[in-house]
Design a protein around this motif. Structure first.
Motif, PDB file in Angstrom:
ATOM      1  N   SER A   1     -11.454  15.568  32.827  1.00  0.00           N
ATOM      2  CA  SER A   1     -12.732  14.865  32.873  1.00  0.00           C
ATOM      3  C   SER A   1     -12.776  13.956  34.097  1.00  0.00           C
ATOM      4  O   SER A   1     -11.798  13.285  34.423  1.00  0.00           O
ATOM      5  CB  SER A   1     -12.923  14.035  31.602  1.00  0.00           C
ATOM      6  OG  SER A   1     -12.993  14.869  30.468  1.00  0.00           O
ATOM      7  N   GLY A   2     -13.919  13.968  34.772  1.00  0.00           N
ATOM      8  CA  GLY A   2     -14.072  13.143  35.965  1.00  0.00           C
ATOM      9  C   GLY A   2     -13.555  13.763  37.236  1.00  0.00           C
ATOM     10  O   GLY A   2     -13.619  13.135  38.307  1.00  0.00           O
ATOM     11  N   ALA A   3     -13.065  15.007  37.160  1.00  0.00           N
ATOM     12  CA  ALA A   3     -12.509  15.650  38.354  1.00  0.00           C
ATOM     13  C   ALA A   3     -13.586  16.111  39.319  1.00  0.00           C
ATOM     14  O   ALA A   3     -13.308  16.350  40.492  1.00  0.00           O
ATOM     15  CB  ALA A   3     -11.640  16.840  37.950  1.00  0.00           C
ATOM     16  N   GLY A   4     -14.827  16.265  38.821  1.00  0.00           N
ATOM     17  CA  GLY A   4     -15.914  16.685  39.710  1.00  0.00           C
ATOM     18  C   GLY A   4     -16.515  18.030  39.369  1.00  0.00           C
ATOM     19  O   GLY A   4     -17.278  18.584  40.165  1.00  0.00           O
ATOM     20  N   LYS A   5     -16.224  18.558  38.190  1.00  0.00           N
ATOM     21  CA  LYS A   5     -16.704  19.900  37.835  1.00  0.00           C
ATOM     22  C   LYS A   5     -18.231  19.955  37.761  1.00  0.00           C
ATOM     23  O   LYS A   5     -18.861  20.818  38.384  1.00  0.00           O
ATOM     24  CB  LYS A   5     -16.097  20.334  36.494  1.00  0.00           C
ATOM     25  CG  LYS A   5     -14.576  20.382  36.484  1.00  0.00           C
ATOM     26  CD  LYS A   5     -14.006  20.902  35.179  1.00  0.00           C
ATOM     27  CE  LYS A   5     -14.367  20.061  33.980  1.00  0.00           C
ATOM     28  NZ  LYS A   5     -13.786  18.684  34.050  1.00  0.00           N
ATOM     29  N   SER A   6     -18.827  19.036  37.011  1.00  0.00           N
ATOM     30  CA  SER A   6     -20.289  19.036  36.893  1.00  0.00           C
ATOM     31  C   SER A   6     -20.947  18.616  38.206  1.00  0.00           C
ATOM     32  O   SER A   6     -22.032  19.099  38.546  1.00  0.00           O
ATOM     33  CB  SER A   6     -20.737  18.114  35.753  1.00  0.00           C
ATOM     34  OG  SER A   6     -20.380  18.667  34.498  1.00  0.00           O
ATOM     35  N   THR A   7     -20.282  17.728  38.945  1.00  0.00           N
ATOM     36  CA  THR A   7     -20.819  17.344  40.257  1.00  0.00           C
ATOM     37  C   THR A   7     -20.885  18.546  41.184  1.00  0.00           C
ATOM     38  O   THR A   7     -21.854  18.708  41.945  1.00  0.00           O
ATOM     39  CB  THR A   7     -19.948  16.244  40.890  1.00  0.00           C
ATOM     40  OG1 THR A   7     -19.959  15.092  40.033  1.00  0.00           O
ATOM     41  CG2 THR A   7     -20.475  15.852  42.268  1.00  0.00           C
ATOM     42  N   LEU A   8     -19.874  19.389  41.139  1.00  0.00           N
ATOM     43  CA  LEU A   8     -19.883  20.608  41.949  1.00  0.00           C
ATOM     44  C   LEU A   8     -21.114  21.447  41.634  1.00  0.00           C
ATOM     45  O   LEU A   8     -21.825  21.905  42.541  1.00  0.00           O
ATOM     46  CB  LEU A   8     -18.611  21.403  41.688  1.00  0.00           C
ATOM     47  CG  LEU A   8     -18.518  22.796  42.319  1.00  0.00           C
ATOM     48  CD1 LEU A   8     -18.497  22.694  43.836  1.00  0.00           C
ATOM     49  CD2 LEU A   8     -17.273  23.528  41.827  1.00  0.00           C
ATOM     50  N   LEU A   9     -21.414  21.637  40.350  1.00  0.00           N
ATOM     51  CA  LEU A   9     -22.596  22.417  39.977  1.00  0.00           C
ATOM     52  C   LEU A   9     -23.876  21.702  40.389  1.00  0.00           C
ATOM     53  O   LEU A   9     -24.842  22.353  40.830  1.00  0.00           O
ATOM     54  CB  LEU A   9     -22.606  22.678  38.471  1.00  0.00           C
ATOM     55  CG  LEU A   9     -21.516  23.565  37.890  1.00  0.00           C
ATOM     56  CD1 LEU A   9     -21.887  23.991  36.467  1.00  0.00           C
ATOM     57  CD2 LEU A   9     -21.241  24.789  38.748  1.00  0.00           C
ATOM     58  N   ASP A  10     -23.905  20.372  40.250  1.00  0.00           N
ATOM     59  CA  ASP A  10     -25.099  19.615  40.645  1.00  0.00           C
ATOM     60  C   ASP A  10     -25.390  19.784  42.133  1.00  0.00           C
ATOM     61  O   ASP A  10     -26.554  19.884  42.549  1.00  0.00           O
ATOM     62  CB  ASP A  10     -24.917  18.133  40.324  1.00  0.00           C
ATOM     63  CG  ASP A  10     -25.041  17.823  38.841  1.00  0.00           C
ATOM     64  OD1 ASP A  10     -25.528  18.697  38.088  1.00  0.00           O
ATOM     65  OD2 ASP A  10     -24.638  16.716  38.432  1.00  0.00           O
ATOM     66  N   LEU A  11     -24.352  19.810  42.946  1.00  0.00           N
ATOM     67  CA  LEU A  11     -24.536  19.999  44.386  1.00  0.00           C
ATOM     68  C   LEU A  11     -25.090  21.391  44.685  1.00  0.00           C
ATOM     69  O   LEU A  11     -26.007  21.550  45.504  1.00  0.00           O
ATOM     70  CB  LEU A  11     -23.211  19.788  45.118  1.00  0.00           C
ATOM     71  CG  LEU A  11     -22.708  18.346  45.189  1.00  0.00           C
ATOM     72  CD1 LEU A  11     -21.235  18.310  45.572  1.00  0.00           C
ATOM     73  CD2 LEU A  11     -23.538  17.534  46.186  1.00  0.00           C
ATOM     74  N   VAL A  12     -24.544  22.395  44.018  1.00  0.00           N
ATOM     75  CA  VAL A  12     -25.018  23.767  44.242  1.00  0.00           C
ATOM     76  C   VAL A  12     -26.462  23.915  43.782  1.00  0.00           C
ATOM     77  O   VAL A  12     -27.293  24.538  44.467  1.00  0.00           O
ATOM     78  CB  VAL A  12     -24.121  24.775  43.499  1.00  0.00           C
ATOM     79  CG1 VAL A  12     -24.688  26.191  43.621  1.00  0.00           C
ATOM     80  CG2 VAL A  12     -22.700  24.728  44.055  1.00  0.00           C
ATOM     81  N   ALA A  13     -26.788  23.305  42.644  1.00  0.00           N
ATOM     82  CA  ALA A  13     -28.133  23.443  42.080  1.00  0.00           C
ATOM     83  C   ALA A  13     -29.171  22.594  42.802  1.00  0.00           C
ATOM     84  O   ALA A  13     -30.377  22.808  42.639  1.00  0.00           O
ATOM     85  CB  ALA A  13     -28.113  23.071  40.607  1.00  0.00           C
ATOM     86  N   GLY A  14     -28.721  21.622  43.581  1.00  0.00           N
ATOM     87  CA  GLY A  14     -29.659  20.764  44.292  1.00  0.00           C
ATOM     88  C   GLY A  14     -30.017  19.499  43.555  1.00  0.00           C
ATOM     89  O   GLY A  14     -30.886  18.735  43.986  1.00  0.00           O
ATOM     90  N   PHE A  15     -29.339  19.215  42.435  1.00  0.00           N
ATOM     91  CA  PHE A  15     -29.579  17.974  41.703  1.00  0.00           C
ATOM     92  C   PHE A  15     -28.912  16.790  42.384  1.00  0.00           C
ATOM     93  O   PHE A  15     -29.226  15.634  42.073  1.00  0.00           O
ATOM     94  CB  PHE A  15     -29.065  18.090  40.268  1.00  0.00           C
ATOM     95  CG  PHE A  15     -29.698  19.205  39.481  1.00  0.00           C
ATOM     96  CD1 PHE A  15     -31.046  19.499  39.618  1.00  0.00           C
ATOM     97  CD2 PHE A  15     -28.951  19.978  38.615  1.00  0.00           C
ATOM     98  CE1 PHE A  15     -31.636  20.527  38.897  1.00  0.00           C
ATOM     99  CE2 PHE A  15     -29.517  21.010  37.887  1.00  0.00           C
ATOM    100  CZ  PHE A  15     -30.870  21.287  38.035  1.00  0.00           C
ATOM    101  N   ALA A  16     -27.973  17.062  43.271  1.00  0.00           N
ATOM    102  CA  ALA A  16     -27.312  16.040  44.081  1.00  0.00           C
ATOM    103  C   ALA A  16     -27.248  16.563  45.513  1.00  0.00           C
ATOM    104  O   ALA A  16     -27.158  17.776  45.736  1.00  0.00           O
ATOM    105  CB  ALA A  16     -25.910  15.746  43.560  1.00  0.00           C
TER     106      ALA A  16
END
Length: 244
Positions: free
Chosen positions: A37-52
């Motif tokens: 948890s907190g490693a960046g897994k969801s952040t990685l998807l957010d970047l690809v999807a354009g949410f970040a």
């Protein structure tokens, strides 16, 4: 070989630390993403999807640079843990949103929606509302919708995490069968807290740690934990602090 997804020197500041991602996913490949948890897994998807938005680097999907491209315009689909269904719409129209956002469903599209429901084992469920269905049935609806959209990249953000082991396995089999029915199956990037879900499905698995891809390789080899002590500690094959 054609790339479905490329992250080149992508950087993103989060909580006082910087994440850094370099990744290439082949067209039609299934990549599992694991890590604490907190490693960046969801952040990685957010970047690809354009949410970040990254602070540096480039993201390309299906050969097209995504800088400045809004999430709704990116050639991808996403399935979340909460399945993102609209409670006021019946199952048929929740699926139809994949190809008819205005819900004006032509006769040919109606047949496609019904075929998509049949493919996930929900023939005859079209008039039901999400509240009338089980968690596994709602996720089948979400899968029917994303495969009806037929995008080259599918992001899975722990969509089966709330399901029991048997139902998770069933959903992964359905997903595999849906992909097998496509002449050009989508590439999949699947975040999961259950590494066993990757076995038998994901071609490769990436291990994220401290905001970067610390290890990546063929699924069975990486999950054996023999090549990287960080992976072994995460999997519990060696104890924290123990030398491999």
């Amino acid at each position: 070989m054609k790339k479905a997804l490329v992250l080149d020197n992508v950087r993103f500041a989060h909580g006082g630390s910087e994440m850094h991602f370099d990744l290439a996913v082949e067209a039609g490949e299934w990549l599992a993403v694991i890590g604490p948890s907190g490693a960046g897994k969801s952040t990685l998807l957010d970047l690809v999807a354009g949410f970040a938005a990254p602070s540096a680097g480039t993201i390309a999907i299906d050969g097209r640079a995504m800088a400045g491209v809004a999430p709704a315009e990116r050639p991808l689909s996403i399935v979340f843990q909460d399945n993102n269904l609209f409670p006021h719409l019946d199952v048929f129209h929740n699926v139809a949103l994949g190809i008819a956002p205005d819900l004006r469903v032509a006769a040919a599209d109606r047949r496609r929606v019904e075929a998509a429901l049949d493919a996930v084992g929900l023939a005859g469920f079209g008039k039901r509302r999400p509240a009338e269905m089980s968690g596994g049935e709602r996720q089948r609806v979400a899968l029917a919708r994303v495969f009806l959209r037929d995008r080259p990249l599918l992001l899975l953000d722990e969509p089966f995490a709330a399901l029991g082991p048997a139902l998770r396995r069933e959903m992964l089999v359905i997903l595999t069968e849906l992909r097998a029915g496509r002449a050009e199956p989508p590439a999949i990037v699947m975040v999961t807290h259950h590494p066993e879900d990757a076995v038998g499905h994901a071609d490769r698995t990436a291990f994220l740690d401290a905001g970067e891809i610390a290890a990546i390789g063929p699924t069975r080899r990486l999950l054996a934990g023999d090549d990287d002590p960080r992976v072994a500690r995460y999997l519990g094959t060696i104890a924290p602090g123990e030398r491999p």
